[in-house]
Design a protein around this motif. Sequence first.
Motif, mmCIF file in Angstrom:
data_model
loop_
_atom_site.group_PDB
_atom_site.id
_atom_site.type_symbol
_atom_site.label_atom_id
_atom_site.label_comp_id
_atom_site.label_asym_id
_atom_site.label_seq_id
_atom_site.Cartn_x
_atom_site.Cartn_y
_atom_site.Cartn_z
ATOM 1 N N THR D 112 -1.534 -20.749 -11.703
ATOM 2 C CA THR D 112 -0.294 -20.587 -12.474
ATOM 3 C C THR D 112 -0.125 -21.775 -13.415
ATOM 4 O OG1 THR D 112 1.074 -21.841 -10.943
ATOM 5 C CG2 THR D 112 0.807 -19.472 -10.480
ATOM 6 N N PRO D 184 -3.130 -10.718 -7.019
ATOM 7 C CA PRO D 184 -2.282 -11.791 -7.562
ATOM 8 C C PRO D 184 -2.266 -13.038 -6.676
ATOM 9 C CG PRO D 184 -1.146 -9.675 -7.625
ATOM 10 C CD PRO D 184 -2.409 -9.449 -6.870
ATOM 11 N N GLU D 189 -1.277 -15.171 -11.959
ATOM 12 C CA GLU D 189 -0.432 -14.186 -12.639
ATOM 13 C C GLU D 189 -1.182 -13.310 -13.630
ATOM 14 O OE1 GLU D 189 2.713 -16.560 -14.493
ATOM 15 O OE2 GLU D 189 1.278 -18.228 -14.588
#
Lengths: 371, 371, 371, 371
Positions: D112, D184, D189
Amino acid sequence: MRRLRMGMIGGGPGSFIGPVHRIAAELDREIELVAGVFSSDAGRSRAAGESYRIDPARAYSDLPAMLAAEKARGDGIDFVTIVSPNHHHLPAARAALEAGIPVMSDKPATATLAEAKELAGIVRRAGLPYALTYTYSGYPLVREARARIAAGALGVIRKVVVEYPQGWLSGAAEGKQAEWRVDPARAGEGGCIGDIGVHAFQLAEFVTGLRVTELLADLGTVVPGRLLDDDCSVLLRFENGARGVLLASQIEVGELNGLRIRAYGDKGGLVWRQEEPNTLTLHSLDGGTEIVRAGTVLLGPDAAARTRTPGGHPEGYLEAFANLYRDFAGLLRGAPAPLLPGIEDGLRGMAFIATAVAASRDRAGWVPFDI
Amino acid sequence: MRRLRMGMIGGGPGSFIGPVHRIAAELDREIELVAGVFSSDAGRSRAAGESYRIDPARAYSDLPAMLAAEKARGDGIDFVTIVSPNHHHLPAARAALEAGIPVMSDKPATATLAEAKELAGIVRRAGLPYALTYTYSGYPLVREARARIAAGALGVIRKVVVEYPQGWLSGAAEGKQAEWRVDPARAGEGGCIGDIGVHAFQLAEFVTGLRVTELLADLGTVVPGRLLDDDCSVLLRFENGARGVLLASQIEVGELNGLRIRAYGDKGGLVWRQEEPNTLTLHSLDGGTEIVRAGTVLLGPDAAARTRTPGGHPEGYLEAFANLYRDFAGLLRGAPAPLLPGIEDGLRGMAFIATAVAASRDRAGWVPFDI
Amino acid sequence: MRRLRMGMIGGGPGSFIGPVHRIAAELDREIELVAGVFSSDAGRSRAAGESYRIDPARAYSDLPAMLAAEKARGDGIDFVTIVSPNHHHLPAARAALEAGIPVMSDKPATATLAEAKELAGIVRRAGLPYALTYTYSGYPLVREARARIAAGALGVIRKVVVEYPQGWLSGAAEGKQAEWRVDPARAGEGGCIGDIGVHAFQLAEFVTGLRVTELLADLGTVVPGRLLDDDCSVLLRFENGARGVLLASQIEVGELNGLRIRAYGDKGGLVWRQEEPNTLTLHSLDGGTEIVRAGTVLLGPDAAARTRTPGGHPEGYLEAFANLYRDFAGLLRGAPAPLLPGIEDGLRGMAFIATAVAASRDRAGWVPFDI
Amino acid sequence: MRRLRMGMIGGGPGSFIGPVHRIAAELDREIELVAGVFSSDAGRSRAAGESYRIDPARAYSDLPAMLAAEKARGDGIDFVTIVSPNHHHLPAARAALEAGIPVMSDKPATATLAEAKELAGIVRRAGLPYALTYTYSGYPLVREARARIAAGALGVIRKVVVEYPQGWLSGAAEGKQAEWRVDPARAGEGGCIGDIGVHAFQLAEFVTGLRVTELLADLGTVVPGRLLDDDCSVLLRFENGARGVLLASQIEVGELNGLRIRAYGDKGGLVWRQEEPNTLTLHSLDGGTEIVRAGTVLLGPDAAARTRTPGGHPEGYLEAFANLYRDFAGLLRGAPAPLLPGIEDGLRGMAFIATAVAASRDRAGWVPFDI
């Protein structure tokens, strides 16, 4: 399972093929370069050893010295690889084999056919692994081509065209790579025919599984002052009657390394090109064309096992070279390596060079080819 | 300025090349098909005339009849085009020329060299335009290749490789197109060599501006039962000593119409491929490669004048063919057409076929080539 | 069966597309150019008429005059073809249709969507043949692509990428071809989007058989001082939910006419490229790739019927164009021509241009597309 | 000068990228794999260690344990390479850097953007080398493309199109490679955008030397049931106003790894394609096209120094990868490596993923891009 230890003969400063052998041998981590006679000049050999990052004590300048010293070590070399110009091949291979050390050798086997015959006897008597880096037979899609033909995909082979155009010797032959290749004392009796024509010859027999039995050769020397051939046209007949054409040249300006093979049978045809090695084109009688791409599930087991990346992640020359070392490592460990070129291929190659050179010189027309 | 009126000889039902000539001749609107002896069968000729949408009264079944009837008209034909199999070429051309009618003819000039010599005499005596549709010399980028070589872009030519692989006669020769080509009575003494080898020969001389002076031929008949050659390998020497290779085959499965020419000099090289005709590849000694594309400002005047569309709008075989008709129309109107193949090219082509066939049959090795 | 007689509107001196229409219309000898309003300047129209070699009396400079004069002749025109800049399309088509003359028109249908709607009403009321030369849908392998998709070869279409890169308007727009295309008064509301983007749009719908229902447009004007767009990126959604990308540009230096379409379904993918139009690439889920080549027996009936030469004898842009005229001639003679673009396609194209221009100007994001 | 010692994190049984990193790192003999936490399962890590032929004692199953044990050795690791799925990147890099060990990491930097920001702080505080294997920037001809653009060969860049089509996730995502990429929890993401879109993004900025400042993203999930995007269209603006298009997809059946970049300026254009990586195409305004080939003297110093074979001996993906390790080894020895991607590139990549995902989800249209 430990890595096999390799000693290199040749490959000193300025060598192109020495680093290539090193990379190829080590690529799969089955082999490790640990020693070498990189040059007969001690300083140059030491410099090369440093560039390869090996133990400085193992950068020798004399082959018998290396063989003796390595034999005396607990972690001595398992085999040698010979990467020096052609005239060194026989003496180097002889020394190693007589010392009980297996040999991997750059092609062609020797500088002359007579030497190759002598070497064949030595290999036979030694009973040790001996192999030749006919690089192009290591490409996965060359293996695939061979497998498809062997499985009958083309039917009976009728025609083979193998071309090997290069242009880098179009001018004066300058630089380390060029100089020895145009010097009969180091290259042997063949120029272009021995440097790349023999690759084309080996590839044609390898892919088709057919032996050449007759040939007609026209070798020319195009660049003024050159002593060896630099442009070769050879017509072939194969054992089953198939017709063949083998073209090799080093004066075709702009051609880099354009090896290409095409084979046609009564049911289909195929094309493979070294400069785009990751595809194989297959033609069928109805005009259909299939592109077989490396890394797909369409490859047979031999090709698939020699591919290291998924489809679309190109592999090239170094990986093909590495496939030969992988086979050789297997051989040393006792596995069969039926497709790895050995002394018989070496003999055939030298006979091809000698026959083509003589037939062309004598304007002999068609001559039988056998060895 | 009115359109020139064309009478066709041959091109009846099932013909491939008849419609091609019709389209090519009319493409630039300088020529119009108005009459024809499309077949010696009256019904078939009439049917062909209908398919071409010409006046039914002008679909003849007898050449003398057409020549006489057309002469009697105020709007009679200005020339004939001969598109029938090879054995018709001489009698048809003779009849037309003797009637004062110019001739466009499909290649090769005749069925045999003896016929070609006879025809050459007839053309000379008639003093009328006579041309041959060696189609591939009509491609803009072939013109460009020729112009670049003539301007010295490659330096002194050393090597020429021209290949013409096809695969459509790999099996039994069935159908109208195939049958006559494998029949000595209609095709003449050459099979593949006369059908496509002669194209390759003409292209090699056309592009390089050099004449072949010596050759070595190996023609084979691969398909069982066939009477004429279907696979040809010919080695060449050009007048300046350049070496050459000419390969033609009709049994290379999957090859459609893969004519390709490569020429190499001491300063550069070039490659042109018929199946991608709108590009020309040029190599220089430093490894640089330039792609010359049709429709760009980089084309010389000859090529530019023979391009009808902007770059990227592909032109092909029909347009190349049309370029020969454009030259021929100019010739009829009094303009020079120095690059349009004529009877001399026809003679050279027939001599090439005859020499290759004889040299191969006799396993004669290198033989002189002259006409 | 006589040839259909065509009158041309536009195509005067310096025109690129006029001669292209003339060649294409006449290629199959179903149609003949006999008259034209090549220019509103009498001298220029006469000059063009001469270059086309038509009867000087039939080179008009006024459309009503041509329509009246031709109607009065026993051998008057059967239809008109409109090849002038976009802003002429509506008035020219209206005049012809109202005079009872069928219309073939260059794309796009008109200069604006409002005009297209008006034209649609006129066509409907006239009940006469009206067609648009969306050239690229005339390529045999585009027809093949459509047929394969329609037959389910790719499964359910999920993604379409159509690109149309050109570079010729990278600099100042000079010359007859360039000038009107960058002038809103003549080109209409779209620049690149109307000139080539609309081709890409039509091709995407034609090949997939799917309609666009939503789009997001980003049109840019890259060359300083230009008034219309010259670089377009458009995202698409199709009626079945498939995602699409449409790129068109006239400032991509070095790109000639690189139209390319790729479509992907849940079972396969295909690729076609206009600059190598004679092959179609098909991919299957297992990584297999098939090359379908023009002139082979692998083509379906629609593509085969639109191929004039055997495999390996390249056809190109003019022949694709001619395929549309062949369909149109059939239509005039009463045969169906379901794949020939008509006024509905014209409306969709104009709506595409208008929607894209507005959505881009307003930075509107995704907008519905319907007509 | 001894080889640098590498410890691997990840790369256990079934890993594709582990062996690739191993080969790439060792190719130039500057680096040697000596240890690894190949798996958190002790048995699997041991098995992997055996397959890599390393000392069994150095096949760990716990990262802190490896870091401690290696630190205690005189011949301990000099750096780690992180090749595990994305969610491991941050914790692994943190542990290594905090232990004073430099880090080479597979891309993207983290799972992320928040993680990437944290990592950037850690790298800054540690003051140790950290690099990312954005493989494609290691290709010699990508370096050449960058150098040519930097030298002004294209003039001012106006347009960039970068595409990365793949098809391997067209069906259910099965197998080790596929499973984590669509999860995920492990991938982060982004799906396709994070796996390959980010490569395209980095390549576009790398080649042009321009930063993206604005983007519009449309990410889709095509395969039913998938949680992350698998098909991405992103429009770009660069800092100088240049327009850009970035396409990435994993559902384009038949596409293997078709990364391609095209850049156009006001003076020229260039094209590079990963599946034929050894050529670079350059276009000039006059329509001229130059093909720059690897291994020729036409390459600039950066590209030449990253080429290991002469022209025509193809190098590929593994050699490009090795070029990054060569730069990294240089960095560890104190040489500058200005083109080796580092944490700033990592941050930009993660910001690209996060921005594209959010902008697409929110249908936000054009959004600023900055980090």
